[in-house]
Scaffold this active site. Structure first.
Site, short mmCIF file in Angstrom:
data_model
loop_
_atom_site.label_atom_id
_atom_site.label_comp_id
_atom_site.label_asym_id
_atom_site.label_seq_id
_atom_site.Cartn_x
_atom_site.Cartn_y
_atom_site.Cartn_z
N ASP A 102 -4.63 3.09 -11.35
CA ASP A 102 -3.24 2.93 -10.92
C ASP A 102 -2.32 3.36 -12.06
O ASP A 102 -2.78 3.73 -13.16
CB ASP A 102 -2.96 1.48 -10.51
CG ASP A 102 -1.91 1.38 -9.42
OD1 ASP A 102 -0.89 2.11 -9.49
OD2 ASP A 102 -2.08 0.57 -8.48
N HIS A 109 0.72 5.68 3.18
CA HIS A 109 2.00 5.46 3.87
C HIS A 109 3.18 5.45 2.88
O HIS A 109 4.33 5.38 3.30
CB HIS A 109 1.99 4.19 4.72
CG HIS A 109 1.98 2.91 3.94
ND1 HIS A 109 1.29 1.80 4.35
CD2 HIS A 109 2.57 2.53 2.77
CE1 HIS A 109 1.47 0.81 3.50
NE2 HIS A 109 2.25 1.24 2.54
#
Length: 323
Positions: free
Chosen positions: A178, A227
């Site tokens: 991340d 998304h």
């Protein structure tokens, strides 16, 4: 002494915890007030004529109820407190480009959180809670990690998804990947041991940008990531996965899938809400249909998506390099 000058005997953290508990069950009033203001023409009048007083608005709407100005004032102050009178959604729809969050704050949500450790911590904890709910259910029914040697969770936050995957697949080498400011808050060891298994399990946290490159693995996991971006973002990420996977590798996606035509069931309604949430905070972010997932897969070199299971409002989707 005014109310603003009176000393507060509760600290901000206490205020947030208690006041949010009061706010959540009362949030039904926000859409109710917004609907009323729209139907009465209050917002249209306010937008066309500028910042009129509640008395002037009542007069322009030809409402002669003497209590109306006070009611209009109460409606507008609630909407103003939630920034409905100064939000940027209309500009985003008309002009395109930056999402409303970026228009408001001058940077996207993820860069913004990188500058505010407390906000970053709250977001990470919320994602951790979400992963605990969804992934615990998935782990009971999905065996798709059982043959993998290395699993990389892309956009994995502080590692909750991998923690659950490891609990069912202790043989894998787990890498949490991340942004650096997210990884900085991740604990070094999420799973030290599991009962009945004589092995110390750990997760390797690696900071980086999934748009630029991703670590090599047998399986890449993408939970609630696609998304957050437009087609260009998704194709870049998936192409990076394709290049970092072996011929038999796959991507495991956990995300919303919306119907081609609006449904009225709970799953559809929840995912339409999530779609609008993505519109609010992510540039080009959206929930996607099966057809759109197929387009993403083909554009990035994968075979057509395989829909393995649904848990609540999310689907687990596999993309394979080789079928």
């Amino acid at each position: 002494m005014s109310s603003e000058e009176a000393p507060a005997i509760t600290i901000s953290h206490e205020d947030e915890d208690i006041l949010k508990a009061f706010e959540i069950p009362s949030m039904v009033f926000v859409p109710m007030v917004l609907k009323g203001a729209l139907e009465l023409g209050i917002l249209n009048c306010w937008a066309k004529c500028g910042q009129l007083s509640p008395l002037d608005i009542a007069a322009r709407l030809s409402i002669d109820n003497p209590a109306t100005p006070d009611m209009i004032n109460r409606l507008l102050r609630l909407l103003a407190s939630y920034s409905f009178l100064s939000h940027c959604l209309e500009d985003a729809v008309k002009e395109g480009g930056a999402d409303p969050f970026t228009r408001t704050h001058g940077m996207n949500m993820f860069d913004y959180m990188g500058q505010y450790p407390r906000l970053n911590d709250l977001f990470n904890k919320s994602m951790m809670s979400s992963s605990a709910i969804y992934m615990a259910k998935i782990a009971q029914h999905y065996s798709g990690f059982s043959k993998a040697k290395t699993v990389v969770d892309l956009g994995g936050g502080i590692g909750e998804t991998l923690k659950i995957i490891l609990s069912k697949n202790p043989h894998i080498r787990a890498i949490n990947y991340d942004l650096p400011h997210v990884i900085a808050a991740a604990p070094p060891f999420l799973v030290k041991s599991i009962p009945m298994i004589s092995k110390v399990l750990c997760i390797t946290h690696v900071g980086g940008d999934i748009v630029k490159a991703v670590p090599k693995a047998d399986v890449h996991s993408l939970k609630s990531v696609l998304h957050c971006g437009d087609e260009e973002f998704c194709v870049k990420v998936l192409k990076n996965c394709w290049e970092a996977l072996p011929p038999t590798g796959k991507v495991v996606i956990v995300d919303e899938v919306i119907p081609e035509y609006p449904g009225t069931d709970d799953v559809s309604q929840t995912n339409f809400l999530m779609d609008l949430n993505a519109l609010r905070f992510a540039p080009g972010g959206k929930a996607r249909t099966q057809r759109e997932f197929t387009d993403l897969a083909r554009a990035s070199g994968f075979h057509a998506p395989k829909y393995v299971l649904r848990v609540y409002n999310l689907w687990l989707i596999e993309l394979h390099k080789k079928m």
